[in-house]
Design a protein around this motif. Structure first.
Motif, PDB file in Angstrom:
ATOM      1  N   PRO A  92       0.838  -1.194   0.000  1.00 14.48           N
ATOM      2  CA  PRO A  92       0.000   0.000   0.000  1.00 14.48           C
ATOM      3  C   PRO A  92       0.884   1.260   0.000  1.00 14.48           C
ATOM      4  O   PRO A  92       1.945   1.280   0.641  1.00 14.48           O
ATOM      5  CB  PRO A  92      -0.795  -0.131   1.304  1.00 14.48           C
ATOM      6  CG  PRO A  92      -0.789  -1.588   1.612  1.00 14.48           C
ATOM      7  CD  PRO A  92       0.531  -2.107   1.122  1.00 14.48           C
ATOM      8  N   LYS A  93       0.454   2.298  -0.707  1.00 19.78           N
ATOM      9  CA  LYS A  93       1.290   3.498  -0.872  1.00 19.78           C
ATOM     10  C   LYS A  93       1.712   4.096   0.455  1.00 19.78           C
ATOM     11  O   LYS A  93       2.846   4.560   0.611  1.00 19.78           O
ATOM     12  CB  LYS A  93       0.538   4.539  -1.706  1.00 19.78           C
ATOM     13  CG  LYS A  93       0.402   4.169  -3.167  1.00 19.78           C
ATOM     14  CD  LYS A  93      -0.283   5.269  -3.961  1.00 19.78           C
ATOM     15  CE  LYS A  93      -0.384   4.890  -5.440  1.00 19.78           C
ATOM     16  NZ  LYS A  93      -1.072   5.942  -6.229  1.00 19.78           N
ATOM     17  N   GLU A  94       0.818   4.044   1.435  1.00 13.92           N
ATOM     18  CA  GLU A  94       1.142   4.660   2.721  1.00 13.92           C
ATOM     19  C   GLU A  94       2.172   3.856   3.500  1.00 13.92           C
ATOM     20  O   GLU A  94       2.738   4.345   4.494  1.00 13.92           O
ATOM     21  CB  GLU A  94      -0.131   4.845   3.564  1.00 13.92           C
ATOM     22  CG  GLU A  94      -0.817   3.563   4.007  1.00 13.92           C
ATOM     23  CD  GLU A  94      -1.786   3.004   2.962  1.00 13.92           C
ATOM     24  OE1 GLU A  94      -2.540   2.075   3.292  1.00 13.92           O
ATOM     25  OE2 GLU A  94      -1.769   3.520   1.810  1.00 13.92           O
ATOM     26  N   GLN A  95       2.458   2.615   3.064  1.00 14.19           N
ATOM     27  CA  GLN A  95       3.420   1.784   3.776  1.00 14.19           C
ATOM     28  C   GLN A  95       4.794   1.742   3.106  1.00 14.19           C
ATOM     29  O   GLN A  95       5.764   1.249   3.697  1.00 14.19           O
ATOM     30  CB  GLN A  95       2.886   0.352   3.896  1.00 14.19           C
ATOM     31  CG  GLN A  95       1.643   0.210   4.749  1.00 14.19           C
ATOM     32  CD  GLN A  95       1.196  -1.241   4.841  1.00 14.19           C
ATOM     33  OE1 GLN A  95       1.898  -2.156   4.405  1.00 14.19           O
ATOM     34  NE2 GLN A  95       0.013  -1.459   5.406  1.00 14.19           N
ATOM     35  N   ALA A  97       7.182   3.849   2.397  1.00 16.65           N
ATOM     36  CA  ALA A  97       8.323   4.512   3.053  1.00 16.65           C
ATOM     37  C   ALA A  97       8.752   3.767   4.317  1.00 16.65           C
ATOM     38  O   ALA A  97       9.947   3.584   4.566  1.00 16.65           O
ATOM     39  CB  ALA A  97       7.969   5.959   3.375  1.00 16.65           C
ATOM     40  N   SER A  98       7.792   3.320   5.109  1.00 19.41           N
ATOM     41  CA  SER A  98       8.125   2.744   6.414  1.00 19.41           C
ATOM     42  C   SER A  98       8.255   1.223   6.417  1.00 19.41           C
ATOM     43  O   SER A  98       8.862   0.656   7.329  1.00 19.41           O
ATOM     44  CB  SER A  98       7.059   3.153   7.445  1.00 19.41           C
ATOM     45  OG  SER A  98       5.784   2.664   7.041  1.00 19.41           O
ATOM     46  N   GLU A  99       7.691   0.557   5.399  1.00 15.48           N
ATOM     47  CA  GLU A  99       7.651  -0.907   5.420  1.00 15.48           C
ATOM     48  C   GLU A  99       8.478  -1.547   4.301  1.00 15.48           C
ATOM     49  O   GLU A  99       8.333  -2.743   4.034  1.00 15.48           O
ATOM     50  CB  GLU A  99       6.197  -1.383   5.281  1.00 15.48           C
ATOM     51  CG  GLU A  99       5.265  -0.881   6.369  1.00 15.48           C
ATOM     52  CD  GLU A  99       5.461  -1.611   7.677  1.00 15.48           C
ATOM     53  OE1 GLU A  99       5.598  -2.843   7.648  1.00 15.48           O
ATOM     54  OE2 GLU A  99       5.512  -0.937   8.717  1.00 15.48           O
ATOM     55  N   SER A 100       9.365  -0.767   3.679  1.00 18.07           N
ATOM     56  CA  SER A 100      10.129  -1.319   2.554  1.00 18.07           C
ATOM     57  C   SER A 100      11.011  -2.494   2.971  1.00 18.07           C
ATOM     58  O   SER A 100      11.382  -3.333   2.146  1.00 18.07           O
ATOM     59  CB  SER A 100      10.979  -0.232   1.898  1.00 18.07           C
ATOM     60  OG  SER A 100      11.907   0.294   2.824  1.00 18.07           O
TER      61      SER A 100
END
Length: 507
Positions: A92-95, A97-100
């Motif tokens: 999901p786009k919101e993830q 940055a933080s979940e790569s």
């Protein structure tokens, strides 16, 4: 915990594919889905994924269920995207940055080399593309994983990798696998669904054991049917005899008894159901015109090289004799297809090509894994009438026997399914009437019935062949000689098992 429940589930697309299907998918299930080509496996997976509504029945999914469907092909908009970015975009786009970090974990779990991660999907082999589609789905952390023909284009090392990866998944993840790879299904499934138009059967067993149980159940049903029909026939004969006696004697009792016997016979006939007979997806038949020659091909220490002249291996002194069914073993890139192409060219040109000598009486039947001899814009009818001296009616009859009805015969080959193309290729081989077969991945896209039919035809016709295959069941069933490419030499080995084990150790 039940994740998906199907009740009286059915789908009709022009004709009924399956109906009255009752299936419960629980957490941790490993379900193999088996059916002939065109019998609804992909349709069922699409229905489970919510992409297709059923024609009849109901489907219930647990609340918040995440279903991951692994596509067979790379979407066009991802062709020039790197392996890593293709997986990253699945988040999901919101993830992103933080979940790569989840991308790296998923890629590591399938052993994707660092250099491979930066390569565009269009520049990857078919096997790596398949694994890329799998990682894209897995990074989304699905509760249910749906796999459609996951071993297509995979070499043995990658198949072993996939088997180990699936068997190491968290036990609460359910996996449903539509596949024609018998050895793969045995390795990864513990339940098997045989999808049928009516009365689909499911067994809490891996494929081979489930297949044996199914065949026994079908045979038992057929025996019961034959017994009931024989009993009904005897009742009717007895009724006919009593009727004649009753007419001559005027006995009302015998007339009543006659009606009772007929009624019993009718009840038996109405209730009786014959054993299941699979509707053929198209017959596979081969031919062998024979030859007086004992030695068909001689390899006199031939050098097999890449297009730029790099040596891959040398063959040593090898002979292919009449009746040999030689399986060529070796890892991807070892030069198997290069050797097949070298022999094909020598046979086609009827010349001694370097160190490859062929007998003048050789007639070749050739099929490669991409079915390149079938033009994508041509039609099945066009191919058959152009290549062989057949009238249109005879050509149409042969095509129908191979599973291609009138509506398919004029359709562009590029629009046919993989199974239909494979059966068309087998028909071309048969009509060529060869005495030597060169087959590169001949079971690609063939369903299990098709694979077994091909095995039976090669054995029954005592066909001489050299073949390349990653299908372990097919290799075990068909080969009577085995050549292995090892350390840039071609050696003969007793069987394929050591190579299979070595391929597993590579992953």
């Amino acid at each position: 915990m039940t994740l998906i429940n199907l009740r009286n589930f059915g789908v009709t697309l022009g004709a009924p594919l399956f109906s009255n299907l009752n299936l419960t998918v629980d957490a941790g299930d490993r379900i193999g889905i088996v059916a002939a080509n065109g019998r609804g496996k992909t349709t069922l997976l699409n229905s489970l994924a919510g992409r297709l509504e059923p024609t009849t029945g109901d489907i219930t999914r647990s609340r918040g269920l995440r279903i991951g469907y692994v596509e067979q092909n790379v979407p066009a908009d991802l062709d020039e995207v790197s392996f890593y970015d293709a997986v990253l975009r699945a988040l999901p786009k919101e993830q992103i940055a933080s979940e790569s970090w989840r991308v790296d974990v998923a890629l590591d779990s399938l052993g994707v080399p660092a250099a491979m991660r930066e390569r565009a999907l269009s520049r990857l082999s078919g096997g790596w593309q398949r694994l890329a589609m799998l990682v894209r789905v897995w990074v989304t952390e699905p509760d249910v994983l749906l796999l459609d023909e996951p071993t297509n284009h995979l070499d043995l090392a990658k198949i072993a990798l996939l088997e180990d990866w699936l068997n190491a998944l968290p036990r609460d993840v359910a996996v449903l696998i539509a596949s024609h790879d018998r050895a793969f299904l045995d390795a990864v499934s513990d339940r098997t669904l045989f999808l049928r138009q009516e009365q689909s059967q499911i067994y809490a067993l891996p494929y081979s054991r489930a297949r044996a149980a199914l065949e026994e159940a079908d045979a038992s049903e057929e025996r019961r049917y034959q017994k009931d029909m024989k009993t009904a026939q005897q009742l009717r004969k007895q009724a006919a005899k009593l009727y004649n006696i009753g007419v001559n004697s005027g006995s009302d009792l015998l007339t009543t008894k006659t009606k009772q016997l007929k009624a019993r016979a009718e009840r038996l006939e109405d209730a009786a159901r014959p054993g299941y007979q699979e509707r053929s997806a198209g017959a596979i038949k081969l031919a062998n015109r024979g030859t007086q020659a004992k030695i068909l091909v001689t390899l006199d220490d031939a050098s097999v090289e890449t297009p730029d002249g790099t040596l891959l291996f040398k063959t040593g002194k090898r002979w292919i004799c009449q009746g040999d069914r030689i399986v060529l073993l070796g890892p991807n890139g070892a030069g198997k297809t290069r050797l097949v192409e070298m022999i094909r060219k020598a046979i086609a040109d009827q010349i001694t090509l370097g160190a490859v000598k062929v007998t003048p009486s050789l007639v070749l039947g050739y099929s490669d894994q991409s079915l390149s001899n079938l033009g994508q814009n041509d039609t099945p009818l066009g191919v058959i009438t152009r290549l062989f001296e057949l009238g249109e009616q005879r050509a149409r009859t042969l095509l129908a026997g191979a599973g291609m009805g009138i509506d398919m015969q004029g359709r562009a080959i590029g629009r046919l399914s993989g199974g239909q193309k494979a059966r068309l290729a087998m028909l071309v081989l048969r009509l060529t009437n060869p005495n030597f077969y060169l087959l590169d991945e001949p079971t690609n896209h063939l369903d299990i019935d098709g694979q077994e039919a091909l095995e039976g035809e090669l054995r029954a016709n005592e066909a001489s062949c050299l073949l390349v295959s990653h299908d372990r069941s097919f290799v075990r069933n068909i080969g009577n000689r085995f050549w292995l490419i090892e350390r840039k030499r071609l050696i003969e080995v007793e069987g394929p098992e050591e190579f299979f084990e070595a391929a597993r150790a590579q992953e």
